[in-house]
Design an enzyme around this catalytic site. Structure first.
Site, PDB file in Angstrom:
ATOM      1  N   LYS A  75     -36.312 -54.657 118.176  1.00 16.24           N
ATOM      2  CA  LYS A  75     -37.111 -55.368 117.167  1.00 16.24           C
ATOM      3  C   LYS A  75     -36.801 -56.853 117.256  1.00 16.24           C
ATOM      4  CE  LYS A  75     -35.009 -56.633 113.926  1.00 16.24           C
ATOM      5  NZ  LYS A  75     -34.117 -57.029 112.828  1.00 16.24           N
ATOM      6  N   ALA A 157     -25.160 -54.125 116.445  1.00 18.71           N
ATOM      7  CA  ALA A 157     -25.116 -55.164 115.412  1.00 18.71           C
ATOM      8  C   ALA A 157     -25.568 -56.505 115.973  1.00 18.71           C
ATOM      9  CB  ALA A 157     -23.711 -55.255 114.817  1.00 18.71           C
ATOM     10  N   ILE A 160     -31.332 -57.012 116.516  1.00 21.63           N
ATOM     11  CA  ILE A 160     -32.551 -56.498 117.134  1.00 21.63           C
ATOM     12  C   ILE A 160     -32.762 -55.025 116.754  1.00 21.63           C
ATOM     13  CG2 ILE A 160     -32.892 -58.159 118.983  1.00 21.63           C
ATOM     14  CD1 ILE A 160     -31.268 -56.391 120.833  1.00 21.63           C
ATOM     15  N   GLY A 161     -32.092 -54.622 115.678  1.00 19.86           N
ATOM     16  CA  GLY A 161     -32.404 -53.345 115.044  1.00 19.86           C
ATOM     17  C   GLY A 161     -32.203 -52.114 115.898  1.00 19.86           C
ATOM     18  N   ASP A 194     -34.422 -51.798 107.961  1.00 20.60           N
ATOM     19  CA  ASP A 194     -35.266 -52.011 109.139  1.00 20.60           C
ATOM     20  C   ASP A 194     -35.901 -50.728 109.671  1.00 20.60           C
ATOM     21  OD1 ASP A 194     -35.499 -54.668 109.700  1.00 20.60           O
ATOM     22  OD2 ASP A 194     -33.887 -54.736 111.173  1.00 20.60           O
TER      23      ASP A 194
HETATM   24  C1  LIG Z   1     -31.808 -58.702 108.675  1.00 21.12           C
HETATM   25  C2  LIG Z   1     -32.747 -57.672 109.246  1.00 21.12           C
HETATM   26  C3  LIG Z   1     -34.153 -58.302 109.371  1.00 21.12           C
HETATM   27  O1  LIG Z   1     -35.040 -57.447 110.048  1.00 21.12           O
HETATM   28  O2  LIG Z   1     -32.417 -57.258 110.555  1.00 21.12           O
HETATM   29  P1  LIG Z   1     -31.037 -57.040 111.402  1.00 21.12           P
HETATM   30  O3  LIG Z   1     -30.325 -58.317 111.536  1.00 21.12           O
HETATM   31  O4  LIG Z   1     -30.195 -56.042 110.703  1.00 21.12           O
HETATM   32  O5  LIG Z   1     -31.506 -56.520 112.744  1.00 21.12           O
HETATM   33  C4  LIG Z   1     -32.870 -56.454 108.314  1.00 21.12           C
HETATM   34  O6  LIG Z   1     -33.417 -56.816 107.074  1.00 21.12           O
HETATM   35  C5  LIG Z   1     -31.609 -55.708 108.065  1.00 21.12           C
HETATM   36  O7  LIG Z   1     -31.936 -54.363 108.082  1.00 21.12           O
HETATM   37  P2  LIG Z   1     -30.805 -53.252 108.337  1.00 21.12           P
HETATM   38  O8  LIG Z   1     -29.934 -53.659 109.481  1.00 21.12           O
HETATM   39  O9  LIG Z   1     -31.488 -51.942 108.423  1.00 21.12           O
HETATM   40  O10 LIG Z   1     -29.988 -53.444 107.021  1.00 21.12           O
HETATM   41  P3  LIG Z   1     -29.180 -52.407 106.143  1.00 21.12           P
HETATM   42  O11 LIG Z   1     -28.317 -51.592 107.036  1.00 21.12           O
HETATM   43  O12 LIG Z   1     -30.131 -51.700 105.230  1.00 21.12           O
HETATM   44  O13 LIG Z   1     -28.287 -53.405 105.275  1.00 21.12           O
HETATM   45  C6  LIG Z   1     -27.040 -53.922 105.704  1.00 21.12           C
HETATM   46  C7  LIG Z   1     -26.565 -54.886 104.633  1.00 21.12           C
HETATM   47  O14 LIG Z   1     -27.317 -56.117 104.721  1.00 21.12           O
HETATM   48  C8  LIG Z   1     -27.645 -56.622 103.433  1.00 21.12           C
HETATM   49  N1  LIG Z   1     -29.114 -56.686 103.295  1.00 21.12           N
HETATM   50  C9  LIG Z   1     -29.908 -55.989 104.154  1.00 21.12           C
HETATM   51  C10 LIG Z   1     -31.276 -56.085 104.051  1.00 21.12           C
HETATM   52  C11 LIG Z   1     -31.822 -56.891 103.019  1.00 21.12           C
HETATM   53  N2  LIG Z   1     -33.143 -57.019 102.881  1.00 21.12           N
HETATM   54  N3  LIG Z   1     -31.007 -57.561 102.178  1.00 21.12           N
HETATM   55  C12 LIG Z   1     -29.658 -57.472 102.308  1.00 21.12           C
HETATM   56  O15 LIG Z   1     -28.944 -58.091 101.538  1.00 21.12           O
HETATM   57  C13 LIG Z   1     -26.986 -55.690 102.432  1.00 21.12           C
HETATM   58  O16 LIG Z   1     -25.724 -56.242 102.126  1.00 21.12           O
HETATM   59  C14 LIG Z   1     -26.807 -54.406 103.225  1.00 21.12           C
HETATM   60  O17 LIG Z   1     -25.726 -53.641 102.757  1.00 21.12           O
HETATM   61  N1  LIG Z   2     -27.398 -45.343 116.861  1.00 18.08           N
HETATM   62  C1  LIG Z   2     -26.855 -46.503 116.448  1.00 18.08           C
HETATM   63  N2  LIG Z   2     -27.028 -47.600 117.191  1.00 18.08           N
HETATM   64  C2  LIG Z   2     -26.523 -48.800 116.769  1.00 18.08           C
HETATM   65  N3  LIG Z   2     -25.824 -48.975 115.661  1.00 18.08           N
HETATM   66  C3  LIG Z   2     -25.612 -47.897 114.890  1.00 18.08           C
HETATM   67  C4  LIG Z   2     -26.121 -46.631 115.258  1.00 18.08           C
HETATM   68  N4  LIG Z   2     -25.762 -45.766 114.303  1.00 18.08           N
HETATM   69  C5  LIG Z   2     -25.064 -46.479 113.391  1.00 18.08           C
HETATM   70  N5  LIG Z   2     -24.962 -47.768 113.744  1.00 18.08           N
HETATM   71  C6  LIG Z   2     -24.315 -48.864 112.974  1.00 18.08           C
HETATM   72  O1  LIG Z   2     -25.366 -49.685 112.440  1.00 18.08           O
HETATM   73  C7  LIG Z   2     -24.966 -51.057 112.373  1.00 18.08           C
HETATM   74  C8  LIG Z   2     -26.124 -51.978 112.751  1.00 18.08           C
HETATM   75  O2  LIG Z   2     -26.430 -51.797 114.078  1.00 18.08           O
HETATM   76  P1  LIG Z   2     -27.774 -52.326 114.778  1.00 18.08           P
HETATM   77  O3  LIG Z   2     -28.951 -51.637 114.233  1.00 18.08           O
HETATM   78  O4  LIG Z   2     -27.529 -52.226 116.243  1.00 18.08           O
HETATM   79  O5  LIG Z   2     -27.777 -53.871 114.421  1.00 18.08           O
HETATM   80  P2  LIG Z   2     -28.640 -54.836 113.518  1.00 18.08           P
HETATM   81  O6  LIG Z   2     -28.732 -54.222 112.145  1.00 18.08           O
HETATM   82  O7  LIG Z   2     -27.879 -56.124 113.543  1.00 18.08           O
HETATM   83  O8  LIG Z   2     -29.965 -55.009 114.167  1.00 18.08           O
HETATM   84  C9  LIG Z   2     -23.753 -51.179 113.284  1.00 18.08           C
HETATM   85  O9  LIG Z   2     -22.688 -51.560 112.441  1.00 18.08           O
HETATM   86  C10 LIG Z   2     -23.506 -49.806 113.875  1.00 18.08           C
HETATM   87  O10 LIG Z   2     -22.151 -49.427 113.830  1.00 18.08           O
END
Ligand SMILES: C[C@@](CO)(OP(=O)(O)O)[C@H](O)COP(=O)(O)OP(=O)(O)OC[C@H]1O[C@@H](n2ccc(N)nc2=O)[C@H](O)[C@@H]1O
Ligand SMILES: Nc1ncnc2c1ncn2[C@@H]1O[C@H](COP(=O)(O)OP(=O)(O)O)[C@@H](O)[C@H]1O
Length: 343
Positions: A75, A157, A160-161, A194
């Site tokens: 993503k 982490a 890019i999800g 996400d």
């Molecule tokens: C920031 C974004 C943008 O697309 O991407 P990533 O960097 O993760 O890829 C997402 O909103 C991330 O989504 P995701 O990675 O699924 O987040 P979650 O596991 O639900 O949340 C992890 C932590 O981030 C914070 N969080 C997440 C999403 C959100 N809208 N507000 C938050 O404050 C919260 O503290 C939560 O406990």
């Molecule tokens: N199948 C999986 N692949 C990647 N991360 C995972 C998975 N299952 C659980 N996690 C946990 O989810 C968190 C977020 O990972 P990821 O989705 O790769 O990153 P981001 O949210 O930054 O896009 C990491 O802390 C990781 O330990």
């Protein structure tokens, strides 16, 4: 961010704070089916999937596959504005999300019990136990047991999800294998903010905390290079370091983007509000951004999500591939991938 073909405007962050290497367990956002706004019409089950205990039987005469394979695409948040903060601490977003034609690979085979194996370049450090997002996704479909195999190609982490894409791929694969409906929207959102957008899997405007999806103008042909400097950047701490949660939303979208340059010009009026706090936590992000921005043909360089992955956008595939080759040669420790951007 860098944008434009000549003026390098990637802003260096003042360095500060230490590297983030921890991987905290995800906390669950609360969500309800009522708050979910799907772009396309979906068929949701009339009763919660958890009510099912025995493997589903496909309808008689249905030709169901014994195996299913899915690409869990990376993503990319082309723009990510943080526009507010909910009472539960989750932040409200306004984001243009697209997907790169590269990602993890998930295979599923019908089986008596659900299992998971993890292989691939980023398998180390990723547990295949019940906390893995693939397992948590499969737990939402208890009537659909399968042997699941994850080939982990995306950095963990990384903004890019990858984990969310894996969860979405697992849901789709199990639904394919058993001709089963997807779990209810609230349960999907509870896997991670996400996961709904990854389940959608196409270019879309994402709002709320990730559950409100709306169509966007068709994207022009576009290629990207993704660069991860090898430092995990956990999402929670980056949101926590945000200066203010109240920022303006995305500007209006045009009716159409004539070409990649027009899209890049529009993106120059947008931001990733998580980039300054992420760069303060992980100084390598600025180095990666500078390197991407310097590649010939790069129209825009910016961080995706909460980092640390940086993307560069290109009008031509050859330019993106050349950027991947040059960046990999200059910084062999970085993860670099050129890919088409799927519209
Ligand atoms: C920031 C974004 C943008 O697309 O991407 P990533 O960097 O993760 O890829 C997402 O909103 C991330 O989504 P995701 O990675 O699924 O987040 P979650 O596991 O639900 O949340 C992890 C932590 O981030 C914070 N969080 C997440 C999403 C959100 N809208 N507000 C938050 O404050 C919260 O503290 C939560 O406990
Ligand atoms: N199948 C999986 N692949 C990647 N991360 C995972 C998975 N299952 C659980 N996690 C946990 O989810 C968190 C977020 O990972 P990821 O989705 O790769 O990153 P981001 O949210 O930054 O896009 C990491 O802390 C990781 O330990």
């Amino acid at each position: 961010m860098y944008c434009g073909r000549s003026a390098a405007r990637w802003r260096r962050a003042s360095s500060g704070g230490g590297r983030c290497r921890s991987s905290p367990r995800r906390t669950r956002p609360s969500g309800s089916a009522a708050s979910w706004t799907p772009v396309s019409t979906r068929c949701w089950p009339k009763r919660p999937p958890s009510a099912r205990r025995r493997p589903l039987r496909p309808p008689a005469g249905t030709d169901v596959p014994a195996t299913a394979a899915r690409l869990a695409r990376a993503k990319i948040n082309l723009a990510l504005h943080v526009t507010g903060r909910r009472a539960d601490g989750f932040h409200l977003l306004d984001s243009l999300v697209v997907f790169a034609d590269t990602g993890d690979r998930l295979r599923a085979r019908r089986a008596a019990r659900t299992s998971l194996t993890v292989a691939g370049p980023f398998a180390a450090g990723l547990d295949a136990g019940p906390d893995n997002l693939v397992r948590r996704a499969a737990a939402l479909m208890p009537g659909c047991p399968a042997a699941l195999a994850l080939d982990k190609q995306l950095p963990l982490a990384g903004g890019i999800g990858g984990g969310s894409a894996d969860a979405a791929a697992a849901l789709r694969a199990l639904a394919d294998l058993y001709r089963a409906p997807l779990p209810a929207p609230g349960a999907v959102l509870a896997l991670g903010a996400d996961v709904p957008v990854c389940l959608h899997g196409r270019a879309v405007r994402m709002r709320g905390i990730g559950e409100v999806l709306a169509p966007v103008p068709a994207l022009p042909p576009l290629w990207c290079v993704l660069v991860n400097p090898g430092v995990a950047c956990p999402t929670g701490p980056v949101f926590g370091a945000l200066a203010s949660p109240d920022n303006p939303p995305l500007p209006d979208f045009p009716d159409a983007f004539a070409d990649a340059a027009a899209l890049a010009d529009w993106l120059c009026g947008t931001r990733n509000d998580l980039e300054p706090p992420a760069r303060a936590l992980v100084p390598e992000i600025a180095r990666a951004g500078d390197a991407v921005a310097a590649q010939p043909g790069c129209l825009l360089a910016r961080m995706s999500g909460s980092g640390a992955t940086v993307f560069g956008l290109f009008a031509r595939a050859a330019e993106a591939r050349a950027a991947e080759a040059a960046l990999s040669a200059a910084s062999p420790a970085w993860w670099c991938r050129a890919a088409a951007v799927a519209g």
